[in-house]
Design an enzyme around this catalytic site. Structure first.
Site, PDB file in Angstrom:
ATOM      1  N   ARG A  70     -16.383  -0.170  -3.457  1.00 17.92           N
ATOM      2  CA  ARG A  70     -16.260   0.185  -4.687  1.00 17.92           C
ATOM      3  C   ARG A  70     -16.871  -0.844  -5.737  1.00 17.92           C
ATOM      4  NH1 ARG A  70     -12.533  -2.595  -6.552  1.00 17.92           N
ATOM      5  NH2 ARG A  70     -10.550  -3.164  -5.113  1.00 17.92           N
ATOM      6  N   GLY A  72     -15.480  -3.155  -9.100  1.00 21.10           N
ATOM      7  CA  GLY A  72     -14.462  -3.977  -9.538  1.00 21.10           C
ATOM      8  C   GLY A  72     -14.039  -4.996  -8.611  1.00 21.10           C
ATOM      9  N   VAL A  74     -10.359  -7.483  -7.205  1.00 22.24           N
ATOM     10  CA  VAL A  74      -9.582  -7.381  -6.167  1.00 22.24           C
ATOM     11  C   VAL A  74      -8.009  -6.447  -6.617  1.00 22.24           C
ATOM     12  CG1 VAL A  74      -8.093  -9.239  -6.634  1.00 22.24           C
ATOM     13  CG2 VAL A  74      -8.069  -8.222  -4.269  1.00 22.24           C
ATOM     14  N   THR A  75      -7.497  -5.468  -5.841  1.00 20.63           N
ATOM     15  CA  THR A  75      -6.246  -4.951  -6.445  1.00 20.63           C
ATOM     16  C   THR A  75      -5.466  -4.657  -4.810  1.00 20.63           C
ATOM     17  OG1 THR A  75      -5.429  -3.063  -7.680  1.00 20.63           O
ATOM     18  CG2 THR A  75      -7.054  -2.428  -5.914  1.00 20.63           C
ATOM     19  N   HIS A  77      -2.715  -1.813  -2.796  1.00 19.72           N
ATOM     20  CA  HIS A  77      -2.468  -0.563  -2.529  1.00 19.72           C
ATOM     21  C   HIS A  77      -1.295  -0.719  -1.547  1.00 19.72           C
ATOM     22  CE1 HIS A  77      -5.695   1.066  -4.621  1.00 19.72           C
ATOM     23  NE2 HIS A  77      -6.745   0.730  -3.394  1.00 19.72           N
ATOM     24  N   CYS A 168      -7.510  -7.142 -10.557  1.00 24.46           N
ATOM     25  CA  CYS A 168      -8.814  -6.755 -11.008  1.00 24.46           C
ATOM     26  C   CYS A 168      -9.338  -7.942 -11.843  1.00 24.46           C
ATOM     27  CB  CYS A 168      -8.366  -5.640 -12.070  1.00 24.46           C
ATOM     28  SG  CYS A 168      -7.749  -4.180 -11.371  1.00 24.46           S
TER      29      CYS A 168
END
Length: 219
Positions: A70, A72, A74-75, A77, A168
């Site tokens: 994807r 962007g 790092v995030t 979950h 992000c």
């Protein structure tokens, strides 16, 4: 007339098999395949976007880091977060990816407004914010005019893992969750409101029933 949309509730799932299933669905679909919306809560995981810089992963500890395809940075979950994956044929809909991002952001803003909260966009940082804290993140992939990945909306999740990364790509980015703003809202209610708002923003039939979908636990 509202367009048909298949909505699947995947429940709580590890990240990798859902990602693989999204890619397979996108590769196998053709011009007649109906669009779908997948709902999931992931097991704890950090996901790194294509442009992700390793220095934004500060100290992941025992939480796995997955390099994804994807956009962007790092995030995180985890349980208590509503993740919505819109598997849409953008070419068929005549939608650009920027337009889709705007509509996903608007759906989250509409959900917050219905609860008396002010959600805002931020230039150069996709997602939705309440004051200075981020409540929803967006990352998409478009392949052959079809999209996967999507929107993550923080409801009643543990926010502490965000301190192990620069969310992000922004050092010190504050995060928030719906529970801290409107404690009476349940996960089920937040999920229903978010899906209904997305259907409205994108012009799909909002009179839906969730379909249970079991995925393989194998990566």
């Amino acid at each position: 007339m509202p367009l048909p949309l298949t909505i699947r509730n995947l429940g709580r799932q590890p990240y990798l098999p859902v990602w693989e299933s999204m890619r397979a669905f996108t590769d196998d679909r053709d011009e007649s395949t109906p669009d779908e919306l997948w709902l999931v809560e992931h097991e704890p995981v950090f996901t790194q976007g294509l442009a992700g810089k390793p220095e934004h992963v500060l100290n992941p500890g025992h939480i796995p880091v997955v390099q994804t395809d994807r956009g962007g940075q790092v995030t995180y979950h985890g349980p208590g977060q509503v993740v919505v994956y819109p598997l849409l044929d953008l070419d068929r809909r005549g939608l650009g990816v920027r337009c889709l991002v705007d509509k996903l952001e608007q759906a989250a803003i509409d959900v917050l407004a219905d609860l008396g909260q002010i959600g805002q966009r931020r230039e150069g940082a996709p997602g939705v914010y309440v004051a200075d804290a981020k409540i929803a993140s967006i990352g998409l992939k478009v392949r052959r005019g079809r999209t996967y990945h999507g929107l993550a909306f923080n409801v009643d999740m543990d926010l502490s893992p965000f301190a192990l990364i620069n969310p992000c790509g922004f050092a010190g980015q504050a995060m928030t969750r719906l529970e801290d703003l409107v404690p009476t809202v349940s996960m089920a209610a937040a999920r229903h409101s978010l899906v209904t708002a997305i259907c409205k923003c994108l012009g799909y039939d909002a009179n839906w029933q969730l379909e249970q979908e079991a995925l393989s636990q194998e990566a």
